[in-house]
Design a protein around this motif. Sequence first.
Motif, PDB file in Angstrom:
ATOM      1  N   SER A   1       0.834  -1.206   0.000  1.00 45.97           N
ATOM      2  CA  SER A   1       0.000   0.000   0.000  1.00 45.97           C
ATOM      3  C   SER A   1       0.871   1.259   0.000  1.00 45.97           C
ATOM      4  O   SER A   1       0.526   2.256  -0.644  1.00 45.97           O
ATOM      5  CB  SER A   1      -0.961   0.005   1.191  1.00 45.97           C
ATOM      6  N   GLU A   2       1.997   1.218   0.682  1.00 40.77           N
ATOM      7  CA  GLU A   2       2.925   2.359   0.666  1.00 40.77           C
ATOM      8  C   GLU A   2       3.536   2.534  -0.722  1.00 40.77           C
ATOM      9  O   GLU A   2       3.657   3.660  -1.213  1.00 40.77           O
ATOM     10  CB  GLU A   2       4.021   2.174   1.715  1.00 40.77           C
ATOM     11  N   GLN A   3       3.895   1.419  -1.355  1.00 39.29           N
ATOM     12  CA  GLN A   3       4.461   1.492  -2.700  1.00 39.29           C
ATOM     13  C   GLN A   3       3.459   2.103  -3.677  1.00 39.29           C
ATOM     14  O   GLN A   3       3.807   2.962  -4.491  1.00 39.29           O
ATOM     15  CB  GLN A   3       4.872   0.101  -3.183  1.00 39.29           C
ATOM     16  N   LYS A   4       2.209   1.665  -3.580  1.00 33.06           N
ATOM     17  CA  LYS A   4       1.166   2.185  -4.465  1.00 33.06           C
ATOM     18  C   LYS A   4       0.929   3.665  -4.192  1.00 33.06           C
ATOM     19  O   LYS A   4       0.817   4.466  -5.121  1.00 33.06           O
ATOM     20  CB  LYS A   4      -0.126   1.384  -4.271  1.00 33.06           C
ATOM     21  N   CYS A   5       0.874   4.039  -2.929  1.00 31.49           N
ATOM     22  CA  CYS A   5       0.666   5.430  -2.549  1.00 31.49           C
ATOM     23  C   CYS A   5       1.799   6.310  -3.081  1.00 31.49           C
ATOM     24  O   CYS A   5       1.557   7.377  -3.660  1.00 31.49           O
ATOM     25  CB  CYS A   5       0.551   5.559  -1.030  1.00 31.49           C
ATOM     26  N   ILE A   6       3.034   5.866  -2.893  1.00 35.52           N
ATOM     27  CA  ILE A   6       4.201   6.629  -3.367  1.00 35.52           C
ATOM     28  C   ILE A   6       4.130   6.797  -4.886  1.00 35.52           C
ATOM     29  O   ILE A   6       4.343   7.900  -5.412  1.00 35.52           O
ATOM     30  CB  ILE A   6       5.524   5.931  -2.969  1.00 35.52           C
ATOM     31  N   ALA A   7       3.841   5.723  -5.601  1.00 33.67           N
ATOM     32  CA  ALA A   7       3.772   5.786  -7.066  1.00 33.67           C
ATOM     33  C   ALA A   7       2.690   6.756  -7.525  1.00 33.67           C
ATOM     34  O   ALA A   7       2.922   7.598  -8.410  1.00 33.67           O
ATOM     35  CB  ALA A   7       3.531   4.394  -7.636  1.00 33.67           C
ATOM     36  N   MET A   8       1.517   6.666  -6.910  1.00 33.19           N
ATOM     37  CA  MET A   8       0.421   7.552  -7.298  1.00 33.19           C
ATOM     38  C   MET A   8       0.729   9.000  -6.920  1.00 33.19           C
ATOM     39  O   MET A   8       0.446   9.928  -7.684  1.00 33.19           O
ATOM     40  CB  MET A   8      -0.883   7.090  -6.664  1.00 33.19           C
ATOM     41  N   CYS A   9       1.300   9.197  -5.749  1.00 33.90           N
ATOM     42  CA  CYS A   9       1.667  10.538  -5.303  1.00 33.90           C
ATOM     43  C   CYS A   9       2.671  11.161  -6.266  1.00 33.90           C
ATOM     44  O   CYS A   9       2.529  12.318  -6.675  1.00 33.90           O
ATOM     45  CB  CYS A   9       2.231  10.479  -3.881  1.00 33.90           C
ATOM     46  N   MET A  10       3.681  10.398  -6.637  1.00 33.21           N
ATOM     47  CA  MET A  10       4.704  10.910  -7.554  1.00 33.21           C
ATOM     48  C   MET A  10       4.094  11.229  -8.917  1.00 33.21           C
ATOM     49  O   MET A  10       4.417  12.256  -9.520  1.00 33.21           O
ATOM     50  CB  MET A  10       5.846   9.908  -7.683  1.00 33.21           C
ATOM     51  N   ASP A  11       3.198  10.370  -9.402  1.00 34.34           N
ATOM     52  CA  ASP A  11       2.535  10.629 -10.685  1.00 34.34           C
ATOM     53  C   ASP A  11       1.738  11.926 -10.636  1.00 34.34           C
ATOM     54  O   ASP A  11       1.816  12.750 -11.553  1.00 34.34           O
ATOM     55  CB  ASP A  11       1.604   9.473 -11.054  1.00 34.34           C
TER      56      ASP A  11
END
Length: 95
Positions: free
Chosen positions: A61-71
């Motif tokens: 969930s952290e990985q997904k959050c980081i990826a979406m946040c960066m996008d």
Amino acid sequence: MNMDVLDSPAINQLDSSQRAELMKQVRQQLAVASTQELLEKMSRKCFSKCINKPGSSLDSSEQKCIAMCMDRFMDSWNIVSRAYFTRLQRESTQG
């Protein structure tokens, strides 16, 4: 950047190709500084938003959050940058 620097006696002694090269180098340095600032802000904001308990690894969930946040951060940065450069171009052709 202080534009008075560009009117200094030392700059005025350069020929047009030397000035062009100097401006190219300045633009490259500004691009590097801008990229570094972008990465720093993005890292700081996305880390504080997505990482609740720092550990030795990120869960899914952290990985997904980081990826979406960066996008989203990059999308926003690109929109603002395009608007800013469009405004600069418009102002430079009017003045």
